[in-house]
Design a protein around this motif. Structure first.
Motif, PDB file in Angstrom:
ATOM      1  N   VAL A 149      48.759 -35.490   2.298  1.00  0.00           N
ATOM      2  CA  VAL A 149      47.834 -35.994   3.223  1.00  0.00           C
ATOM      3  C   VAL A 149      47.900 -37.531   3.380  1.00  0.00           C
ATOM      4  O   VAL A 149      48.023 -38.119   4.429  1.00  0.00           O
ATOM      5  CB  VAL A 149      46.162 -35.284   3.296  1.00  0.00           C
ATOM      6  CG1 VAL A 149      45.678 -35.707   4.548  1.00  0.00           C
ATOM      7  CG2 VAL A 149      46.452 -33.826   3.291  1.00  0.00           C
ATOM      8  N   ASP A 150      47.506 -38.022   2.250  1.00  0.00           N
ATOM      9  CA  ASP A 150      47.157 -39.574   2.381  1.00  0.00           C
ATOM     10  C   ASP A 150      48.751 -40.171   2.593  1.00  0.00           C
ATOM     11  O   ASP A 150      48.841 -41.360   3.130  1.00  0.00           O
ATOM     12  CB  ASP A 150      46.908 -40.082   1.015  1.00  0.00           C
ATOM     13  CG  ASP A 150      45.385 -39.550   0.509  1.00  0.00           C
ATOM     14  OD1 ASP A 150      44.672 -39.435   1.663  1.00  0.00           O
ATOM     15  OD2 ASP A 150      44.898 -39.644  -0.395  1.00  0.00           O
ATOM     16  N   LEU A 151      49.577 -39.728   1.912  1.00  0.00           N
ATOM     17  CA  LEU A 151      50.820 -40.397   2.410  1.00  0.00           C
ATOM     18  C   LEU A 151      51.521 -40.196   3.637  1.00  0.00           C
ATOM     19  O   LEU A 151      51.897 -41.034   4.076  1.00  0.00           O
ATOM     20  CB  LEU A 151      52.034 -39.603   1.348  1.00  0.00           C
ATOM     21  CG  LEU A 151      53.414 -40.279   1.069  1.00  0.00           C
ATOM     22  CD1 LEU A 151      53.686 -40.338  -0.383  1.00  0.00           C
ATOM     23  CD2 LEU A 151      54.261 -39.644   1.969  1.00  0.00           C
ATOM     24  N   VAL A 152      51.214 -39.131   4.291  1.00  0.00           N
ATOM     25  CA  VAL A 152      51.559 -38.744   5.618  1.00  0.00           C
ATOM     26  C   VAL A 152      50.855 -39.734   6.423  1.00  0.00           C
ATOM     27  O   VAL A 152      51.339 -40.439   7.417  1.00  0.00           O
ATOM     28  CB  VAL A 152      51.399 -37.221   6.090  1.00  0.00           C
ATOM     29  CG1 VAL A 152      51.367 -37.169   7.529  1.00  0.00           C
ATOM     30  CG2 VAL A 152      52.366 -36.571   5.492  1.00  0.00           C
ATOM     31  N   LYS A 153      49.524 -39.813   6.134  1.00  0.00           N
ATOM     32  CA  LYS A 153      48.738 -40.784   6.788  1.00  0.00           C
ATOM     33  C   LYS A 153      49.331 -42.318   6.864  1.00  0.00           C
ATOM     34  O   LYS A 153      49.376 -43.033   8.000  1.00  0.00           O
ATOM     35  CB  LYS A 153      47.245 -40.749   6.385  1.00  0.00           C
ATOM     36  CG  LYS A 153      46.214 -41.784   7.021  1.00  0.00           C
ATOM     37  CD  LYS A 153      44.728 -41.530   6.413  1.00  0.00           C
ATOM     38  CE  LYS A 153      43.771 -42.540   7.102  1.00  0.00           C
ATOM     39  NZ  LYS A 153      44.137 -43.815   6.533  1.00  0.00           N
ATOM     40  N   GLU A 154      49.372 -42.391   5.567  1.00  0.00           N
ATOM     41  CA  GLU A 154      50.005 -43.964   5.496  1.00  0.00           C
ATOM     42  C   GLU A 154      51.252 -44.064   6.250  1.00  0.00           C
ATOM     43  O   GLU A 154      51.700 -45.081   6.968  1.00  0.00           O
ATOM     44  CB  GLU A 154      50.306 -44.348   4.117  1.00  0.00           C
ATOM     45  CG  GLU A 154      50.516 -45.908   3.832  1.00  0.00           C
ATOM     46  CD  GLU A 154      50.732 -46.124   2.432  1.00  0.00           C
ATOM     47  OE1 GLU A 154      51.201 -47.251   1.892  1.00  0.00           O
ATOM     48  OE2 GLU A 154      50.238 -45.349   1.542  1.00  0.00           O
ATOM     49  N   LEU A 155      52.389 -43.311   6.444  1.00  0.00           N
ATOM     50  CA  LEU A 155      53.621 -43.318   6.817  1.00  0.00           C
ATOM     51  C   LEU A 155      53.310 -43.547   8.519  1.00  0.00           C
ATOM     52  O   LEU A 155      53.959 -44.500   9.033  1.00  0.00           O
ATOM     53  CB  LEU A 155      54.401 -42.262   6.562  1.00  0.00           C
ATOM     54  CG  LEU A 155      54.842 -41.974   5.247  1.00  0.00           C
ATOM     55  CD1 LEU A 155      55.975 -40.738   4.896  1.00  0.00           C
ATOM     56  CD2 LEU A 155      56.135 -43.178   4.959  1.00  0.00           C
ATOM     57  N   ILE A 156      52.389 -42.728   8.944  1.00  0.00           N
ATOM     58  CA  ILE A 156      52.210 -42.875  10.192  1.00  0.00           C
ATOM     59  C   ILE A 156      51.334 -44.243  10.674  1.00  0.00           C
ATOM     60  O   ILE A 156      51.888 -44.846  11.573  1.00  0.00           O
ATOM     61  CB  ILE A 156      51.037 -41.684  10.856  1.00  0.00           C
ATOM     62  CG1 ILE A 156      51.656 -40.367  10.516  1.00  0.00           C
ATOM     63  CG2 ILE A 156      50.438 -42.090  12.127  1.00  0.00           C
ATOM     64  CD1 ILE A 156      50.780 -39.119  10.877  1.00  0.00           C
ATOM     65  N   GLU A 157      50.610 -44.553   9.815  1.00  0.00           N
ATOM     66  CA  GLU A 157      49.898 -45.986  10.107  1.00  0.00           C
ATOM     67  C   GLU A 157      51.015 -47.181   9.903  1.00  0.00           C
ATOM     68  O   GLU A 157      50.714 -48.094  10.667  1.00  0.00           O
ATOM     69  CB  GLU A 157      48.853 -46.279   8.937  1.00  0.00           C
ATOM     70  CG  GLU A 157      47.759 -45.444   9.043  1.00  0.00           C
ATOM     71  CD  GLU A 157      46.546 -45.676   8.029  1.00  0.00           C
ATOM     72  OE1 GLU A 157      47.020 -46.219   7.047  1.00  0.00           O
ATOM     73  OE2 GLU A 157      45.538 -45.149   8.321  1.00  0.00           O
ATOM     74  N   ARG A 158      52.137 -46.895   9.378  1.00  0.00           N
ATOM     75  CA  ARG A 158      53.309 -47.780   9.140  1.00  0.00           C
ATOM     76  C   ARG A 158      54.283 -47.677  10.160  1.00  0.00           C
ATOM     77  O   ARG A 158      55.384 -48.323  10.270  1.00  0.00           O
ATOM     78  CB  ARG A 158      53.922 -47.763   7.962  1.00  0.00           C
ATOM     79  CG  ARG A 158      52.915 -48.170   6.502  1.00  0.00           C
ATOM     80  CD  ARG A 158      53.881 -48.166   5.311  1.00  0.00           C
ATOM     81  NE  ARG A 158      53.044 -48.521   4.102  1.00  0.00           N
ATOM     82  CZ  ARG A 158      52.916 -49.755   3.620  1.00  0.00           C
ATOM     83  NH1 ARG A 158      53.701 -50.585   4.246  1.00  0.00           N
ATOM     84  NH2 ARG A 158      52.104 -50.004   2.692  1.00  0.00           N
ATOM     85  N   GLY A 159      53.997 -46.632  11.230  1.00  0.00           N
ATOM     86  CA  GLY A 159      54.815 -46.650  12.278  1.00  0.00           C
ATOM     87  C   GLY A 159      55.747 -45.467  12.551  1.00  0.00           C
ATOM     88  O   GLY A 159      56.643 -45.451  13.316  1.00  0.00           O
ATOM     89  N   TRP A 160      55.587 -44.590  11.400  1.00  0.00           N
ATOM     90  CA  TRP A 160      56.446 -43.314  11.440  1.00  0.00           C
ATOM     91  C   TRP A 160      56.147 -42.391  12.436  1.00  0.00           C
ATOM     92  O   TRP A 160      54.859 -41.960  12.578  1.00  0.00           O
ATOM     93  CB  TRP A 160      56.785 -42.808  10.195  1.00  0.00           C
ATOM     94  CG  TRP A 160      57.696 -43.287   9.261  1.00  0.00           C
ATOM     95  CD1 TRP A 160      58.033 -44.664   9.286  1.00  0.00           C
ATOM     96  CD2 TRP A 160      58.490 -42.549   8.308  1.00  0.00           C
ATOM     97  NE1 TRP A 160      59.180 -44.978   8.413  1.00  0.00           N
ATOM     98  CE2 TRP A 160      59.213 -43.699   7.831  1.00  0.00           C
ATOM     99  CE3 TRP A 160      58.601 -41.424   7.708  1.00  0.00           C
ATOM    100  CZ2 TRP A 160      60.306 -43.388   6.800  1.00  0.00           C
ATOM    101  CZ3 TRP A 160      59.624 -41.142   6.697  1.00  0.00           C
ATOM    102  CH2 TRP A 160      60.274 -42.171   6.307  1.00  0.00           C
ATOM    103  N   GLU A 161      56.962 -41.889  13.487  1.00  0.00           N
ATOM    104  CA  GLU A 161      56.691 -40.757  14.188  1.00  0.00           C
ATOM    105  C   GLU A 161      56.717 -39.434  13.355  1.00  0.00           C
ATOM    106  O   GLU A 161      57.411 -39.338  12.411  1.00  0.00           O
ATOM    107  CB  GLU A 161      57.588 -40.924  15.509  1.00  0.00           C
ATOM    108  CG  GLU A 161      57.446 -41.771  16.142  1.00  0.00           C
ATOM    109  CD  GLU A 161      56.235 -42.215  16.967  1.00  0.00           C
ATOM    110  OE1 GLU A 161      55.381 -41.254  17.123  1.00  0.00           O
ATOM    111  OE2 GLU A 161      55.897 -43.325  17.601  1.00  0.00           O
TER     112      GLU A 161
END
Length: 217
Positions: A163-175
């Motif tokens: 969950v934390d990793l997906v959150k970080e990827l989204i915050e870094r601009g990943w769709e």
């Protein structure tokens, strides 16, 4: 034929002299030369694009953990891992990426952790076997994705850290589409991880179906 035999004899004598000189070097010098030879052979290899074609030995202190690995090993499995490396030796290298002169772990954190134990460290002279991913993994997002792919291939990952990793990827601009493709997830998996997070900002760009609208009488 005599010329060929003479050439072979000369090569043998040369290698014998090289071996003698090599054994007189310090351990650090020996390891450094071995790594350089492997890198040289890698350039000649038809498999040079495969990281496993070149396994290097690097000092324990030069191997750094990452902060995003969602893979946890239960105590019994970790104990078995220690037993395996102690008795069978290292059969798999640690997967790394070179960052600022050090080697950040992409996969194999627990194997590296075992390598730092004094019993193992003494046997391997304070070194750990590693492979190094290419420059296409130099970006932090790509390294995170690579770690997840390794973990998912073994079927092991911890939901909270995912969950934390997906959150970080989204915050870094990943769709969502990037996450689905690069991490091998389904659309439902990504949505479920977002839901578990309980963070509304993960849904800020999501279009919901109008079928949820309440009809007015």
């Amino acid at each position: 034929m005599d010329e060929v035999m003479l050439s072979i004899f000369e090569i043998f004598n040369y290698l014998t002299e090289v071996k003698k000189l090599y054994t007189e070097l310090s351990l650090d010098e020996q390891v450094s030369i071995l790594n350089e030879i492997k890198l040289f052979l890698k350039d000649l290899s038809p498999f040079k694009d495969e990281p496993v074609d070149c396994v290097l030995w690097k000092k324990v202190e030069d191997i750094l953990p990452n902060s995003y690995n969602p893979n946890k090993v239960a105590p019994p499995e970790y104990k078995l891992l220690k037993h395996s490396i102690l008795h069978d030796g290292y059969t798999q290298p640690i997967v790394t990426i070179k960052v600022d002169g050090k080697y950040e772990i992409v996969d194999g954190f627990h194997r590296a952790k075992v390598g730092a134990l004094e019993t193992i460290k003494k046997r391997t002279y304070g070194h750990i076997p590693i492979t190094v991913l290419g420059n296409n993994n130099s970006n932090i997002k790509d390294r995170m994705a690579s770690t997840i792919r390794h973990n998912r291939a073994r079927g092991k990952h911890e939901v909270t850290l995912m969950v934390d990793l997906v959150k970080e990827l989204i915050e870094r601009g990943w769709e969502d589409e990037n996450i689905i493709k690069e991490l091998g997830m389904s659309k439902d998996e990504v949505l479920r991880l977002k839901q578990i997070s309980g963070l509304p900002e993960l849904f800020k760009n999501r279009q919901f179906s109008k079928s949820w609208n309440i009809l007015k009488k």
